[in-house]
Scaffold this active site. Structure first.
Site, PDB file in Angstrom:
ATOM      1  N   ASP A   1       0.856  -1.187   0.000  1.00  0.00           N
ATOM      2  CA  ASP A   1       0.000   0.000   0.000  1.00  0.00           C
ATOM      3  C   ASP A   1       0.892   1.238   0.000  1.00  0.00           C
ATOM      4  OD1 ASP A   1      -2.093   1.735   0.072  1.00  0.00           O
ATOM      5  OD2 ASP A   1      -2.758   1.224   2.092  1.00  0.00           O
ATOM      6  N   ALA A   2       1.376   1.577  -1.192  1.00  0.00           N
ATOM      7  CA  ALA A   2       2.364   2.644  -1.349  1.00  0.00           C
ATOM      8  C   ALA A   2       1.799   3.877  -2.053  1.00  0.00           C
ATOM      9  CB  ALA A   2       3.569   2.119  -2.126  1.00  0.00           C
ATOM     10  N   LYS A   3       0.707   3.682  -2.789  1.00  0.00           N
ATOM     11  CA  LYS A   3       0.041   4.774  -3.517  1.00  0.00           C
ATOM     12  C   LYS A   3       1.028   5.581  -4.348  1.00  0.00           C
ATOM     13  CE  LYS A   3      -3.801   5.041  -0.255  1.00  0.00           C
ATOM     14  NZ  LYS A   3      -3.322   4.021   0.711  1.00  0.00           N
ATOM     15  N   ARG A   4       1.815   4.885  -5.133  1.00  0.00           N
ATOM     16  CA  ARG A   4       2.791   5.548  -5.986  1.00  0.00           C
ATOM     17  C   ARG A   4       2.105   6.153  -7.212  1.00  0.00           C
ATOM     18  NH1 ARG A   4       5.450   5.225  -1.714  1.00  0.00           N
ATOM     19  NH2 ARG A   4       7.490   4.226  -1.613  1.00  0.00           N
TER      20      ARG A   4
ATOM     21  N   THR B   1      -0.616  -0.374  -4.711  1.00  0.00           N
ATOM     22  CA  THR B   1      -1.623   0.659  -4.942  1.00  0.00           C
ATOM     23  C   THR B   1      -0.975   1.821  -5.685  1.00  0.00           C
ATOM     24  OG1 THR B   1      -1.195   1.599  -2.733  1.00  0.00           O
ATOM     25  CG2 THR B   1      -3.040   0.054  -2.953  1.00  0.00           C
TER      26      THR B   1
END
Length: 271
Positions: free
Chosen positions: A91-94, A118
């Site tokens: 869950d890094a939302k890069r 993510t």
């Protein structure tokens, strides 16, 4: 992990539970602070007690990278600890330009061997496509989130009264397929989950917001489930912080089992 392998796990465990690993050093039980690596000890015990009921784990990368180099070492150890037949989500939302995204993908898919990551879609297709080039790896694209500020952009209508999240869903399905592309859809959005399902009938959804954030599991299943379940419902705080005492892992197991039992009933009802 392939789509069929993920669905097989859902069937075997009668569960579509994703356990979020958000190990806050200020919230974990104080007795763990005596350990050499408190965060790893916390995650290890949570995983050992909940793996019977979970089909996915979602480490929140911020809680690890905030600890510097040591945190990255801990993250790698946690990822290696998760059983191979359980889906892993970074869950890094890069979200960045293509050559940077390619290195993000290499870091999480090759160096640490996560199954998915993510990704924020704001910079468009060329920022997402590098993640989709890896075989049996997944992009989980932010579509309709449950935070209060999501309305600032995601629900803005265009000239045809179509909200922005619908445009994201339409365009992104040209980049990937139900075999490598999922969507984040917040549990607290109620019937809007049904609108997302209409727009993306075959894709898996990662659904945060059940538990501490107040989302309804039955509503999520009612509006979001498809013929292969199509849901990974995440619970983080409601499971991992069920107790702050030495019994924290056992308490986490009880909460995970409660959700799994409810999920079993919903799978029987809708599949």
């Amino acid at each position: 992990m392939t789509r069929s392998e993920l669905f097989s796990q859902i069937q075997q465990k009668s569960s579509f539970l994703c356990v979020g690993l958000d190990p806050d050093i200020n919230k974990i039980p104080t007795h763990l602070l005596k350990e050499e690596d408190p965060i790893f000890s916390f995650c290890q015990q949570i995983i050992e007690e909940t793996a019977d009921f979970a089909v996915a784990y979602k480490p929140n990368i911020a809680f690890f990278e905030a600890l510097g180099a040591k945190g990255w070492e801990t993250l790698a150890k946690v990822e290696e600890l998760i059983p191979e037949d359980i889906f892993t989500i970074a869950d890094a939302k890069r979200g960045d330009i293509g050559n940077t995204s390619k290195l993000y993908a290499k870091a999480f898919f090759e160096t640490m061997n996560f199954d998915s990551i993510t990704v924020a879609p704001y910079m468009g297709g060329d920022s997402v496509s590098p993640f989709l080039e890896f075989q049996d790896k997944w992009v989980i694209l932010l579509a309709l989130t449950s935070n209060a500020g999501s309305a600032d952009f995601q629900l803005i209508p265009d000239a045809n009264e179509k909200p922005l999240y619908q445009t994201v869903l339409e365009k992104s399905q040209k980049w990937g397929s139900p075999e490598n592309l999922m969507y984040v859809v917040g549990a607290t959005r109620g019937e809007l989950i049904g609108e997302v399902r209409k727009a993306a009938p075959e894709h898996f959804f990662l659904v945060p917001g059940v538990g501490a954030q107040g989302g309804s599991l039955s509503e999520v299943a009612k509006y979001g489930m498809n013929s292969t379940c199509g849901l990974l419902v995440n619970s983080s705080r409601g499971i991992i912080y069920a107790s702050a005492e030495k019994d924290f892992a056992k308490a986490a197991r009880k909460e995970a089992q409660k959700l799994q039992i409810e999920m079993t009933g919903l799978l029987e009802k809708y599949l």
